[in-house]
Design an enzyme around this catalytic site. Structure first.
Site, PDB file in Angstrom:
ATOM      1  N   LEU A 217       4.244 -41.604   1.899  1.00  0.00           N
ATOM      2  CA  LEU A 217       4.189 -42.832   2.683  1.00  0.00           C
ATOM      3  C   LEU A 217       2.778 -43.382   2.556  1.00  0.00           C
ATOM      4  CD1 LEU A 217       5.985 -41.765   6.014  1.00  0.00           C
ATOM      5  CD2 LEU A 217       6.961 -43.101   4.143  1.00  0.00           C
ATOM      6  N   ASP A 218       2.651 -44.697   2.554  1.00  0.00           N
ATOM      7  CA  ASP A 218       1.324 -45.303   2.510  1.00  0.00           C
ATOM      8  C   ASP A 218       0.505 -44.874   3.719  1.00  0.00           C
ATOM      9  OD1 ASP A 218       2.154 -46.644   0.237  1.00  0.00           O
ATOM     10  OD2 ASP A 218       2.717 -48.459   1.322  1.00  0.00           O
ATOM     11  N   LYS A 219      -0.794 -44.947   3.592  1.00  0.00           N
ATOM     12  CA  LYS A 219      -1.706 -44.508   4.655  1.00  0.00           C
ATOM     13  C   LYS A 219      -1.324 -45.062   6.025  1.00  0.00           C
ATOM     14  CE  LYS A 219      -6.569 -44.815   6.070  1.00  0.00           C
ATOM     15  NZ  LYS A 219      -7.930 -45.269   5.695  1.00  0.00           N
TER      16      LYS A 219
ATOM     17  N   ARG B   3       6.931 -53.358   0.862  1.00  0.00           N
ATOM     18  CA  ARG B   3       5.901 -54.379   1.062  1.00  0.00           C
ATOM     19  C   ARG B   3       5.927 -55.418  -0.061  1.00  0.00           C
ATOM     20  NH1 ARG B   3       0.747 -50.594   1.821  1.00  0.00           N
ATOM     21  NH2 ARG B   3      -0.302 -52.573   2.340  1.00  0.00           N
TER      22      ARG B   3
END
Length: 322
Positions: free
Chosen positions: A138-140, A238
């Protein structure tokens, strides 16, 4: 730094009946068994022209082995006492609820303080599993559910399931603008040619990517969505939402700057301006247990900051409906 690596060999009587990872470690002694396992799991190894991504696959005399990989400098990551929100755990896997701000894997700009460092501290034996058992990321600043393998057999099965699209991942998001209905985005994703930090829809050279979405709630100038990944590319949701012209609220990379609707109350304006990350949360994870085969499903409610943003947007919409 990395360099392309091409290795070929033939299985001899010495390796007859060995597991593939052990056979390759014998055939190519210059490379660690951990690195070799990563190459196998990532589909970089072929036997007689067929890609094999199962380290325990048996090999036989005279089989032709080929490795096409990228040789990265090996890094020894340190164990760090970082708290993890564990939703489920047994001897084979664990499921965590990742908070915003926690990076999954060390990299440029984040050499430590990651999920991987936390795993090495809590489970020292997980160092023997490639990428410390991390199967997907998962992205930060994306929150939510991640599954991690504690053993090599579990990781091998989970990686295969992920590639076969047998693991279901659903996300909760708040996007800018109004969606009239749900839909499906099929658009390849690759590195942005101008800004290398960003990904973009790339008709040439991009990787196949599919996202399904449906409308969960409409506000005056935003929409809450429920999304399901069919593939798992970097920044996929995104990028796909930005491609539709509906950047996720708060997204600092893809332009989710605060845009309060006309006549918005101060609370809404302040809340939007204070929301500094993409409004994206991995809310549901469903998979077959890699060892027992049991179908399992977990849910994680949206974190407080997203819940507050949704509540303020909802109150604004209700006020203007009256």
């Amino acid at each position: 730094m990395s360099q392309e690596l091409h290795l070929t060999a033939e299985v001899t009587e010495q390796q007859l009946g060995f597991r593939l990872d052990k056979a390759l470690a014998s055939l190519f002694p210059d490379y660690s068994r951990t690195r070799i396992k990563e190459w196998i799991l990532e589909g970089m190894v072929q036997i007689d022209g067929e890609v094999i991504n199962v380290p325990r696959e048996k090999v036989y005399t005279h089989q032709a082995v080929e490795v096409n990989a990228f040789l990265e400098d090996e890094v020894v990551f340190k164990a760090q006492n970082i708290e993890l929100d564990i939703i489920f755990e047994d001897e084979h896997i664990l499921v965590i609820n990742k908070p915003a701000g926690l990076v999954v894997h060390p990299g440029a700009g984040n050499p430590d303080g990651t999920v991987l460092n936390a795993l090495l501290y809590r489970y020292p034996e997980i160092a023997e599993v490639p990428r410390a058992g991390i199967v997907h990321r998962l992205d930060k600043d994306t929150t939510g559910l991640m599954v991690i393998a504690k053993t090599i057999p579990a990781q091998t099965h989970l990686v295969t399931s992920l590639q076969a699209r047998e693991i279901t991942r659903e996300y909760d998001a708040i996007a800018m603008g109004i969606f009239t209905a749900g839909g499906r985005v099929e658009a390849p994703i690759g590195r942005d040619k101008v800004n290398r930090v960003k990904m973009a829809v790339a008709t040439v050279g991009g990787k196949h990517a599919v996202t399904h979405y449906r409308v969960a709630e409409k506000y005056r100038a935003h929409t809450r969505l429920r999304l399901r990944l069919e593939t798992g590319r970097t920044h996929q949701i995104r990028v796909h939402m930005a491609h539709l012209g509906h950047v996720l609220a708060g997204d600092p990379v893809y332009g989710g700057r605060p845009r309060p609707p006309k006549g918005a109350a101060e609370e809404l304006t302040t809340t939007l301006r204070a929301f500094k990350r993409q409004a994206l949360h991995a809310t549901m994870l469903r998979l077959e247990h890699p060892i027992t085969g049991e179908l399992m499903e977990w849910h994680a409610p949206v974190p407080e900051d997203m819940a507050k943003l949704a509540a303020v947007l909802r109150a604004d919409a209700i006020f203007y409906e009256q």
